[in-house]
Design a protein around this motif. Structure first.
Motif, PDB file in Angstrom:
ATOM      1  N   VAL A 120      33.961  38.618  38.974  1.00 17.24           N
ATOM      2  CA  VAL A 120      34.496  39.165  40.215  1.00 17.24           C
ATOM      3  C   VAL A 120      35.696  38.329  40.619  1.00 17.24           C
ATOM      4  O   VAL A 120      35.587  37.109  40.782  1.00 17.24           O
ATOM      5  N   VAL A 169      35.161  44.336  39.146  1.00 18.28           N
ATOM      6  CA  VAL A 169      35.326  44.331  40.594  1.00 18.28           C
ATOM      7  C   VAL A 169      36.394  43.321  40.997  1.00 18.28           C
ATOM      8  O   VAL A 169      36.326  42.146  40.620  1.00 18.28           O
ATOM      9  N   VAL A 197      38.068  41.835  44.523  1.00 17.00           N
ATOM     10  CA  VAL A 197      37.892  41.737  45.971  1.00 17.00           C
ATOM     11  C   VAL A 197      39.229  41.376  46.602  1.00 17.00           C
ATOM     12  O   VAL A 197      39.885  40.418  46.167  1.00 17.00           O
ATOM     13  N   VAL A 230      29.206  43.791  46.887  1.00 15.66           N
ATOM     14  CA  VAL A 230      29.670  43.258  45.605  1.00 15.66           C
ATOM     15  C   VAL A 230      28.491  42.707  44.804  1.00 15.66           C
ATOM     16  O   VAL A 230      28.368  42.942  43.591  1.00 15.66           O
ATOM     17  N   GLY A 289      35.681  42.264  50.812  1.00 19.04           N
ATOM     18  CA  GLY A 289      34.519  41.962  49.979  1.00 19.04           C
ATOM     19  C   GLY A 289      33.992  40.558  50.099  1.00 19.04           C
ATOM     20  O   GLY A 289      32.969  40.232  49.492  1.00 19.04           O
ATOM     21  N   VAL A 309      37.422  46.223  46.160  1.00 17.84           N
ATOM     22  CA  VAL A 309      36.569  46.166  47.343  1.00 17.84           C
ATOM     23  C   VAL A 309      37.322  45.388  48.411  1.00 17.84           C
ATOM     24  O   VAL A 309      37.523  44.171  48.283  1.00 17.84           O
TER      25      VAL A 309
END
Length: 356
Positions: free
Chosen positions: A51, A30, A32, A18, A9, A6
């Motif tokens: 994340v 995920v 970022v 997110v 993000g 992402v």
């Protein structure tokens, strides 16, 4: 299980996405990628487990290639952009660099890893764009459909239009599996306080003027950021590669109406919670005055588009998308979030200019 990259993000819409994706797809991984410029904030991702935030520039193609390869990324959701129209008027170079050159950097990396040297596995490059690429509408013109000719009127919208065309070209020329969504004006949690809604909300709390461009009758379609995230989710899951989808909030309102709604909702919040007067003693509402006493009309912005409106027929029909909030409901939720998260926005006030 999907592996997502992402971009942007840690910014407003990206961070909300997110959070949304982690809640609805907890098994996905995920990553970022965010340059953490003035509008990017690591605190926007607090509370998220699993994340990984990488500070880096989307223009760094080698870095993007490394992330795609080492993390086995199969989905890019591209939010990273310079997005403030006023800033684009005074400093357009950054918009061309980030929005056009940066998008091309991502596309090159995706092509190399997924097509040229990749395994041919399913992939998706989703590009998040804006309704501003379509230009301005007259009061009786039909709303923007995906087939509307591009007519950008600011350096910001021109740079986003250029990035949209690059994404389309990489699909038609190289076969990259892409989708694009063009959204209307977003609002909600984590929005940096330079945009209209958080700026005016915080100005109401601090007794600062509410500068209204022109006659205040410029019309926008307002979209709560969580509804936007839901729309992007639907594009990723069932959208057709190579297609563009307009995502709107179904709330076409003049700026003056939006500002009056902000003022009235703030006033009601102070009436319902007397402790707010002690927290924000400079607010007119703390002194028994209406917040709309702060309104002041200023010279209109150069190239200020008069009206935007989204025709989301395609997204409704193909994706089953529909916004879930009226503006009144969405703003009441937004105000409640800002009042409950003063520790988040208080450090940002020195970074934000009183512009929109």
């Amino acid at each position: 299980m999907a592996n997502l990259l992402v971009t942007g993000g840690a910014g407003f819409i990206g961070a909300n996405f997110v959070h949304y994706w982690a809640q609805h797809h907890p098994d996905d991984v995920v990553t970022v990628l965010d340059a953490l410029t003035y509008a990017g904030n690591p605190a926007n991702l607090d509370g998220l487990n699993g994340v990984d935030l990488i500070q880096g520039d989307i223009c760094d193609t080698a870095l993007v290639e490394k992330l795609l390869g080492e993390r086995d990324i199969d989905t890019i959701v591209h939010f990273a952009a310079e997005s403030h129209v006023d800033r684009s008027i005074t400093g357009p170079d950054a918009f061309v660099t980030t929005n056009i050159v940066g998008t091309h950097s991502l596309l090159k990396a995706a092509r190399k890893l997924w097509l040229d040297t990749g395994t041919g596995k399913p992939h998706r490059f989703h590009h998040v764009s804006t309704d501003e690429v379509y230009g301005s509408l007259g009061p009786n013109d039909p709303a923007f459909a995906e087939t509307k000719q591009y007519e950008p009127n600011s350096p910001y919208s021109a740079s986003k239009a250029g990035s949209d065309h690059l994404v389309r070209a990489y699909h038609h020329t190289y076969g990259l599996e892409v989708t694009t969504s063009n959204c209307s004006n977003n609002y909600g949690p984590f929005q940096f306080p330079e945009k209209l809604i958080p700026l005016f909300l915080l100005n109401c709390l601090h007794g600062r003027s509410l500068p209204i461009y022109g006659d205040g009758m410029n019309v926008r379609d307002w979209l709560h950021v969580e509804d936007h995230c839901n729309g992007i989710e639907k594009v990723l899951l069932v959208g057709r590669p190579g297609e563009t989808y307009n995502i709107g909030g179904g709330q076409e309102l003049p700026n003056l109406h939006v500002i009056e709604e902000i003022c009235a909702t703030v006033d009601r919040a102070f009436s319902a919670d007397p402790s707010l007067a002690a927290r924000f003693p400079d607010a007119p509402a703390a002194q028994g005055k209406p917040s709309d006493s702060l309104k002041t009309f200023v010279r209109d912005r150069a190239g200020h588009d008069r009206r935007y409106a989204i025709d989301e027929t395609k997204a409704r029909g193909e994706l089953g998308y529909a916004p879930r909030r009226t503006f009144s409901e969405g703003f009441a939720q937004t105000l409640a979030w800002y009042l409950a998260n003063e520790s988040w926005w208080r450090p940002l006030l020195d970074k934000a200019k009183s512009v929109r």
